[in-house]
Design an enzyme around this catalytic site. Structure first.
Site, PDB file in Angstrom:
ATOM      1  N   ASP A 150     -36.151 -43.832  16.315  1.00 15.48           N
ATOM      2  CA  ASP A 150     -35.570 -43.087  15.200  1.00 15.48           C
ATOM      3  C   ASP A 150     -34.166 -42.665  15.627  1.00 15.48           C
ATOM      4  OD1 ASP A 150     -35.930 -40.893  16.874  1.00 15.48           O
ATOM      5  OD2 ASP A 150     -37.214 -39.764  15.506  1.00 15.48           O
TER       6      ASP A 150
ATOM      7  N   HIS B  74     -53.006 -49.853  35.619  1.00 16.80           N
ATOM      8  CA  HIS B  74     -54.361 -49.364  35.340  1.00 16.80           C
ATOM      9  C   HIS B  74     -54.744 -49.415  33.864  1.00 16.80           C
ATOM     10  CE1 HIS B  74     -54.819 -46.804  39.270  1.00 16.80           C
ATOM     11  NE2 HIS B  74     -54.356 -48.029  39.500  1.00 16.80           N
TER      12      HIS B  74
ATOM     13  N   HIS C  92     -60.247 -51.843  36.546  1.00 16.19           N
ATOM     14  CA  HIS C  92     -59.458 -51.277  35.445  1.00 16.19           C
ATOM     15  C   HIS C  92     -59.709 -52.016  34.133  1.00 16.19           C
ATOM     16  CE1 HIS C  92     -57.607 -48.712  38.325  1.00 16.19           C
ATOM     17  NE2 HIS C  92     -57.226 -49.743  39.046  1.00 16.19           N
TER      18      HIS C  92
ATOM     19  N   CYS D  65     -38.132 -41.841  20.482  1.00 15.33           N
ATOM     20  CA  CYS D  65     -37.733 -40.817  19.515  1.00 15.33           C
ATOM     21  C   CYS D  65     -37.248 -39.618  20.325  1.00 15.33           C
ATOM     22  CB  CYS D  65     -38.853 -40.494  18.530  1.00 15.33           C
ATOM     23  SG  CYS D  65     -40.355 -39.781  19.218  1.00 15.33           S
TER      24      CYS D  65
ATOM     25  N   THR E 201     -38.898 -36.861  21.376  1.00 21.83           N
ATOM     26  CA  THR E 201     -39.859 -36.516  22.428  1.00 21.83           C
ATOM     27  C   THR E 201     -40.707 -37.703  22.875  1.00 21.83           C
ATOM     28  OG1 THR E 201     -41.504 -36.006  20.745  1.00 21.83           O
ATOM     29  CG2 THR E 201     -40.138 -34.162  21.532  1.00 21.83           C
TER      30      THR E 201
HETATM   31  C1  RB5 Z   1     -36.867 -35.855  15.079  1.00 19.87           C
HETATM   32  O1  RB5 Z   1     -36.210 -34.643  14.881  1.00 19.87           O
HETATM   33  C2  RB5 Z   1     -38.020 -35.651  16.046  1.00 19.87           C
HETATM   34  O2  RB5 Z   1     -39.019 -34.873  15.445  1.00 19.87           O
HETATM   35  C3  RB5 Z   1     -38.581 -36.984  16.487  1.00 19.87           C
HETATM   36  O3  RB5 Z   1     -37.573 -37.731  17.072  1.00 19.87           O
HETATM   37  C4  RB5 Z   1     -39.694 -36.937  17.510  1.00 19.87           C
HETATM   38  O4  RB5 Z   1     -39.387 -36.103  18.567  1.00 19.87           O
HETATM   39  C5  RB5 Z   1     -41.044 -36.711  16.977  1.00 19.87           C
HETATM   40  O5  RB5 Z   1     -42.052 -36.727  17.698  1.00 19.87           O
END
Ligand code: RB5
Length: 147
Positions: free
Chosen positions: A8, A98, A133, A65, A67
């Site tokens: 994203d 694994h 595994h 993304c 996180t």
């Molecule tokens: C976008 O603001 C953020 O929510 C997205 O990139 C991600 O971290 C979602 O899990």
């Protein structure tokens, strides 16, 4: 090996960096977007990457993304996908050895481009160990058929 890659807006910069890594390693890839840092919704990129892995169009997927969490949760809803959310080199190696993870997720707001590129390199270049595994991965995948 062929890889599908997607991000994203919050993972766009690292997606571009990882494409450079794959160019260096002579790995073929398909970029499903996004194509700039304008705000988009991560499932719109996680699903196509996960589906390409699940249907065999590509061998592996990489998703970034902010996180890595939204991408990994979404990708793991597609049958056949084993998406690992990774932010360190040890996990990058062991999830291939694994878990035979076939999708890698990372968060650009968690790690910088240097670490992300090294994680991608290790993850792309490590093979599944099999053996005991394989039995565990099979048990993991049986959960899908029971759902
Ligand atoms: C976008 O603001 C953020 O929510 C997205 O990139 C991600 O971290 C979602 O899990």
């Amino acid at each position: 090996m062929k890889v599908a890659i997607g991000s994203d807006h919050a993972g766009y910069k690292i997606k571009e960096d990882i494409k450079d890594v794959m160019d260096e390693l002579n790995i073929q890839y398909e970029d499903v977007g996004c194509n700039c840092e304008d705000s988009v919704d991560y499932p719109d990129y996680a699903v196509p990457v996960a589906e390409k892995v699940a249907n065999g169009e590509v061998d592996r997927g990489i998703l970034i993304c902010g996180t890595g969490i939204g991408m990994s949760i979404t990708a793991n809803k597609v049958d056949g996908v084993r998406c690992a959310l990774v932010h360190d080199l040890f996990s990058a190696k062991v999830t291939r050895l694994h878990n035979d993870s076939n999708v890698l997720a990372m968060g650009e707001r968690i790690i910088g481009p240097g670490v992300a590129k090294e994680i991608a390199k290790v993850w792309l270049q490590t093979e599944f160990e099999g053996g005991r595994h394989e039995r565990r991965v099979n048990k993991m995948m049986e959960v899908e058929s029971k759902a």
